[in-house]
Design a protein around this motif. Structure first.
Motif, PDB file in Angstrom:
ATOM      1  N   ARG A   1       0.803  -1.214   0.000  1.00  0.00           N
ATOM      2  CA  ARG A   1       0.000   0.000   0.000  1.00  0.00           C
ATOM      3  C   ARG A   1       0.841   1.271   0.000  1.00  0.00           C
ATOM      4  NH1 ARG A   1      -5.268   0.903   2.902  1.00  0.00           N
ATOM      5  NH2 ARG A   1      -5.229   2.371   1.159  1.00  0.00           N
ATOM      6  N   GLN A   2       2.146   1.125  -0.007  1.00  0.00           N
ATOM      7  CA  GLN A   2       3.013   2.289  -0.155  1.00  0.00           C
ATOM      8  C   GLN A   2       3.166   2.701  -1.613  1.00  0.00           C
ATOM      9  OE1 GLN A   2       6.526   1.032   1.941  1.00  0.00           O
ATOM     10  NE2 GLN A   2       5.766   1.725   3.920  1.00  0.00           N
ATOM     11  N   ILE A   3       2.582   1.919  -2.526  1.00  0.00           N
ATOM     12  CA  ILE A   3       2.577   2.266  -3.943  1.00  0.00           C
ATOM     13  C   ILE A   3       1.263   2.976  -4.251  1.00  0.00           C
ATOM     14  CG2 ILE A   3       2.527   1.336  -6.292  1.00  0.00           C
ATOM     15  CD1 ILE A   3       5.268   1.204  -4.990  1.00  0.00           C
ATOM     16  N   SER A   4       1.345   4.131  -4.886  1.00  0.00           N
ATOM     17  CA  SER A   4       0.155   4.917  -5.191  1.00  0.00           C
ATOM     18  C   SER A   4      -0.861   4.096  -5.984  1.00  0.00           C
ATOM     19  CB  SER A   4       0.533   6.161  -5.999  1.00  0.00           C
ATOM     20  OG  SER A   4       1.307   7.042  -5.229  1.00  0.00           O
ATOM     21  N   GLY A   5      -2.109   4.160  -5.552  1.00  0.00           N
ATOM     22  CA  GLY A   5      -3.185   3.491  -6.267  1.00  0.00           C
ATOM     23  C   GLY A   5      -3.564   2.137  -5.723  1.00  0.00           C
ATOM     24  N   VAL A   6      -2.679   1.495  -4.972  1.00  0.00           N
ATOM     25  CA  VAL A   6      -2.998   0.182  -4.404  1.00  0.00           C
ATOM     26  C   VAL A   6      -4.007   0.377  -3.281  1.00  0.00           C
ATOM     27  CG1 VAL A   6      -2.110  -1.827  -3.169  1.00  0.00           C
ATOM     28  CG2 VAL A   6      -0.784  -0.813  -5.030  1.00  0.00           C
ATOM     29  N   SER A   7      -5.152  -0.290  -3.372  1.00  0.00           N
ATOM     30  CA  SER A   7      -6.235  -0.056  -2.417  1.00  0.00           C
ATOM     31  C   SER A   7      -6.507  -1.240  -1.504  1.00  0.00           C
ATOM     32  CB  SER A   7      -7.517   0.298  -3.173  1.00  0.00           C
ATOM     33  OG  SER A   7      -7.813  -0.686  -4.153  1.00  0.00           O
ATOM     34  N   ARG A   8      -6.503  -2.459  -2.035  1.00  0.00           N
ATOM     35  CA  ARG A   8      -6.756  -3.653  -1.227  1.00  0.00           C
ATOM     36  C   ARG A   8      -5.650  -4.672  -1.503  1.00  0.00           C
ATOM     37  NH1 ARG A   8     -12.145  -5.879  -3.087  1.00  0.00           N
ATOM     38  NH2 ARG A   8     -11.803  -4.645  -4.986  1.00  0.00           N
ATOM     39  N   VAL A   9      -5.253  -5.390  -0.459  1.00  0.00           N
ATOM     40  CA  VAL A   9      -4.142  -6.347  -0.578  1.00  0.00           C
ATOM     41  C   VAL A   9      -4.508  -7.629   0.156  1.00  0.00           C
ATOM     42  CG1 VAL A   9      -1.690  -6.754  -0.170  1.00  0.00           C
ATOM     43  CG2 VAL A   9      -2.506  -4.422  -0.620  1.00  0.00           C
TER      44      VAL A   9
ATOM     45  N   ARG B   1       2.771 -15.061  -1.744  1.00  0.00           N
ATOM     46  CA  ARG B   1       2.114 -14.507  -2.925  1.00  0.00           C
ATOM     47  C   ARG B   1       1.227 -13.337  -2.485  1.00  0.00           C
ATOM     48  NH1 ARG B   1      -0.980 -18.161  -7.385  1.00  0.00           N
ATOM     49  NH2 ARG B   1      -1.989 -18.997  -5.498  1.00  0.00           N
ATOM     50  N   VAL B   2       1.320 -12.239  -3.208  1.00  0.00           N
ATOM     51  CA  VAL B   2       0.568 -11.021  -2.891  1.00  0.00           C
ATOM     52  C   VAL B   2      -0.386 -10.716  -4.039  1.00  0.00           C
ATOM     53  CG1 VAL B   2       0.714  -8.539  -2.464  1.00  0.00           C
ATOM     54  CG2 VAL B   2       2.411 -10.086  -1.455  1.00  0.00           C
ATOM     55  N   PHE B   3      -1.667 -10.635  -3.728  1.00  0.00           N
ATOM     56  CA  PHE B   3      -2.688 -10.187  -4.674  1.00  0.00           C
ATOM     57  C   PHE B   3      -3.081  -8.762  -4.289  1.00  0.00           C
ATOM     58  CE2 PHE B   3      -3.303 -14.798  -4.370  1.00  0.00           C
ATOM     59  CZ  PHE B   3      -3.319 -15.180  -5.706  1.00  0.00           C
ATOM     60  N   PHE B   4      -3.342  -7.921  -5.265  1.00  0.00           N
ATOM     61  CA  PHE B   4      -3.709  -6.547  -4.924  1.00  0.00           C
ATOM     62  C   PHE B   4      -4.704  -5.972  -5.928  1.00  0.00           C
ATOM     63  CE2 PHE B   4      -0.434  -6.081  -8.041  1.00  0.00           C
ATOM     64  CZ  PHE B   4      -0.590  -4.834  -8.644  1.00  0.00           C
ATOM     65  N   PHE B   5      -5.402  -4.938  -5.471  1.00  0.00           N
ATOM     66  CA  PHE B   5      -6.373  -4.228  -6.294  1.00  0.00           C
ATOM     67  C   PHE B   5      -5.952  -2.767  -6.416  1.00  0.00           C
ATOM     68  CE2 PHE B   5      -8.692  -7.742  -4.465  1.00  0.00           C
ATOM     69  CZ  PHE B   5      -9.556  -8.169  -5.459  1.00  0.00           C
TER      70      PHE B   5
ATOM     71  N   THR C   1      -4.586 -20.215   5.628  1.00  0.00           N
ATOM     72  CA  THR C   1      -5.487 -20.571   6.719  1.00  0.00           C
ATOM     73  C   THR C   1      -6.404 -19.403   7.062  1.00  0.00           C
ATOM     74  OG1 THR C   1      -3.746 -21.980   7.623  1.00  0.00           O
ATOM     75  CG2 THR C   1      -5.579 -21.428   9.082  1.00  0.00           C
ATOM     76  N   VAL C   2      -7.670 -19.698   7.320  1.00  0.00           N
ATOM     77  CA  VAL C   2      -8.596 -18.659   7.765  1.00  0.00           C
ATOM     78  C   VAL C   2      -8.201 -18.232   9.180  1.00  0.00           C
ATOM     79  CG1 VAL C   2     -10.991 -18.107   8.307  1.00  0.00           C
ATOM     80  CG2 VAL C   2     -10.462 -19.570   6.341  1.00  0.00           C
ATOM     81  N   HIS C   3      -8.050 -16.920   9.392  1.00  0.00           N
ATOM     82  CA  HIS C   3      -7.654 -16.402  10.700  1.00  0.00           C
ATOM     83  C   HIS C   3      -8.421 -15.121  10.951  1.00  0.00           C
ATOM     84  CE1 HIS C   3      -5.322 -14.914  14.053  1.00  0.00           C
ATOM     85  NE2 HIS C   3      -4.545 -15.979  14.040  1.00  0.00           N
ATOM     86  N   GLY C   4      -9.238 -15.109  12.012  1.00  0.00           N
ATOM     87  CA  GLY C   4     -10.061 -13.950  12.304  1.00  0.00           C
ATOM     88  C   GLY C   4      -9.283 -12.672  12.529  1.00  0.00           C
ATOM     89  N   GLY C   5      -8.076 -12.781  13.033  1.00  0.00           N
ATOM     90  CA  GLY C   5      -7.263 -11.603  13.291  1.00  0.00           C
ATOM     91  C   GLY C   5      -6.522 -11.102  12.077  1.00  0.00           C
ATOM     92  N   MET C   6      -6.568 -11.850  10.973  1.00  0.00           N
ATOM     93  CA  MET C   6      -5.859 -11.446   9.755  1.00  0.00           C
ATOM     94  C   MET C   6      -6.799 -11.588   8.550  1.00  0.00           C
ATOM     95  SD  MET C   6      -1.961 -12.874  10.307  1.00  0.00           S
ATOM     96  CE  MET C   6      -2.384 -14.576  10.671  1.00  0.00           C
ATOM     97  N   PRO C   7      -7.755 -10.677   8.412  1.00  0.00           N
ATOM     98  CA  PRO C   7      -8.715 -10.770   7.306  1.00  0.00           C
ATOM     99  C   PRO C   7      -8.100 -10.538   5.937  1.00  0.00           C
ATOM    100  CG  PRO C   7      -8.967  -8.693   8.473  1.00  0.00           C
ATOM    101  CD  PRO C   7      -8.011  -9.516   9.280  1.00  0.00           C
ATOM    102  N   TYR C   8      -6.832 -10.145   5.908  1.00  0.00           N
ATOM    103  CA  TYR C   8      -6.158  -9.872   4.644  1.00  0.00           C
ATOM    104  C   TYR C   8      -5.459 -11.112   4.073  1.00  0.00           C
ATOM    105  CZ  TYR C   8      -2.867  -9.095   8.439  1.00  0.00           C
ATOM    106  OH  TYR C   8      -2.144  -9.224   9.604  1.00  0.00           O
ATOM    107  N   LEU C   9      -5.632 -12.275   4.695  1.00  0.00           N
ATOM    108  CA  LEU C   9      -5.050 -13.496   4.146  1.00  0.00           C
ATOM    109  C   LEU C   9      -5.898 -14.014   2.991  1.00  0.00           C
ATOM    110  CD1 LEU C   9      -3.989 -15.479   7.354  1.00  0.00           C
ATOM    111  CD2 LEU C   9      -2.567 -14.028   5.873  1.00  0.00           C
ATOM    112  N   ALA C  10      -5.257 -14.511   1.955  1.00  0.00           N
ATOM    113  CA  ALA C  10      -5.962 -15.122   0.817  1.00  0.00           C
ATOM    114  C   ALA C  10      -6.290 -16.562   1.196  1.00  0.00           C
ATOM    115  CB  ALA C  10      -5.099 -15.073  -0.439  1.00  0.00           C
ATOM    116  N   SER C  11      -7.462 -16.753   1.758  1.00  0.00           N
ATOM    117  CA  SER C  11      -7.895 -18.063   2.242  1.00  0.00           C
ATOM    118  C   SER C  11      -9.136 -18.508   1.469  1.00  0.00           C
ATOM    119  CB  SER C  11      -8.193 -17.986   3.743  1.00  0.00           C
ATOM    120  OG  SER C  11      -9.061 -16.908   4.026  1.00  0.00           O
TER     121      SER C  11
END
Length: 369
Positions: free
Chosen positions: A208-216, A229-233, A312-322
């Protein structure tokens, strides 16, 4: 919590104080100088309380009232507000004779936006010539869709007639200065997720330090130990927020400069999974109601959409690709929440939509029957 008194309350206090400490005076009666003095004192006290309230909001990033205050919070963590950037892309010159285009040749859009040629080129005769350009001004307004005509202002020498149009893929990557709420969320995420030498949250911060990146979304160990692996919008820049190959490469190159040396990074764009929606018996079935439904559905896909992965699904880390599905109930709820909607039937979909690894749900064809 301290409640700031209203101006009327402060005025009543000042009048009561005059009656208490200046025997025989009555600040409630007009005309007399005590009446006016009480109003002046109350007004000054109210201004002081207002400034104190403003200061109390400045203390926390979650309540900071203006961008200047947020910049101070961000500076403490080395997180500057992301600047605006110009649109970049290619244009095609179609000519019936020889043509030469210089570096920094200026091209203009119908509304006056100017683009500079980055790479010069020439043709000895009729044909097409594709060259790279960059917008002269920063901001999302410099982005242009494919096929948009341009005219040359300078730097083009031609023996015959020619036309200029934006090439396939359009002119993209034009970005406005990061808005206040986006900046606030980055600062709060950094506060809540201190660096941990390469944890999943670190990759979100870096991306998110790159301009325009909104969700990761981050997928750990996706291809074995040490792999990330990093997915981004890039919402608002690309259709459905899904970036192109150039943006993927740019983000990959940046994160590789800050990530731990022992990790193997892959940056990828999500794969869109269009979900068609068929709505029957919309009541009332008006243009206004349909537009409201479309707005709610698009907002739901943006708000609830995520990238599916093997993490893995983790409630404290909603940004994981699970593992993920796009719930049918979200579609029902979005349509029902649309302004003026009294009733409707949902013909499709009829079940939740499971997402494959790397996929994200996006609006498909939305039909009203």
């Amino acid at each position: 919590m301290f409640q700031i008194p209203s101006l009327d309350d402060l005025l009543a206090r000042a009048r009561a104080a005059f009656r208490t400490y200046l025997k025989g005076s009555d600040a409630w009666s007009w005309p007399n100088n005590i009446y006016a003095s009480a109003k002046v004192i109350a007004g000054m006290a109210f201004e002081v309380f207002g400034f104190a309230s403003y200061i109390s909001k400045m203390i926390f990033a979650s309540t900071a009232p203006d961008i200047e205050t947020l910049r101070l919070h961000g500076a403490e963590f080395g997180l500057p507000q992301l600047p605006a950037g110009p649109g970049e892309g290619n244009v095609i010159f179609t000519t019936d004779d020889a043509i030469g285009v210089e570096t920094s040749a200026t091209l203009q859009r119908a509304d006056g936006a100017v683009y500079l040629v980055v790479t010069p080129g020439s043709l000895p005769g009729a044909g097409t010539l594709q060259l790279s350009v960059i917008a002269q001004a920063d901001g999302a307004a410099s982005n242009v869709v494919e096929g948009t005509p341009l005219v040359a202002l300078s730097g083009v020498t031609a023996s015959g007639s020619y036309t200029i149009a934006v090439a396939a893929g359009g002119i993209t990557q034009g970005i406005d200065v990061e808005d206040k709420e986006s900046y606030r969320q980055r600062i709060l995420f950094r506060k809540r997720n201190p660096p941990h030498g390469g944890s999943a949250s670190d990759y979100v911060i870096w991306a998110r330090q790159i301009s325009g990146v909104s969700r990761v979304f981050v997928e750990r160990l996706w291809a074995g130990p040490g792999t990330v692996r990093v997915f981004f919008f890039m919402d608002g820049i690309y259709p459905d927020g899904i970036p192109d190959a150039a943006a993927v490469t740019r983000l990959q190159n940046y994160i590789e400069t800050v990530m731990p040396a022992g990790s193997l990074l892959t940056v990828a764009a999500p794969t869109p999974r269009p979900i068609d929606v068929i709505i029957r018996n919309l009541m009332p079935d008006t243009v206004r109601t349909r537009e409201a439904v479309l707005t709610e559905l698009r907002a739901a896909f943006l708000r609830l959409g995520r990238v599916a992965g093997q993490d893995t699904v983790h409630g404290g880390m909603p940004y994981l690709a699970s593992p993920a599905t796009f719930s049918l109930s979200w579609i029902y709820q979005s349509v029902a929440n649309a302004a003026d909607v009294d009733s409707f039937d949902l013909d499709f979909p009829v079940v939740d939509t499971p997402l494959k690894v790397g996929e994200t749900a996006v609006p498909g064809t939305i039909s009203f029957v």
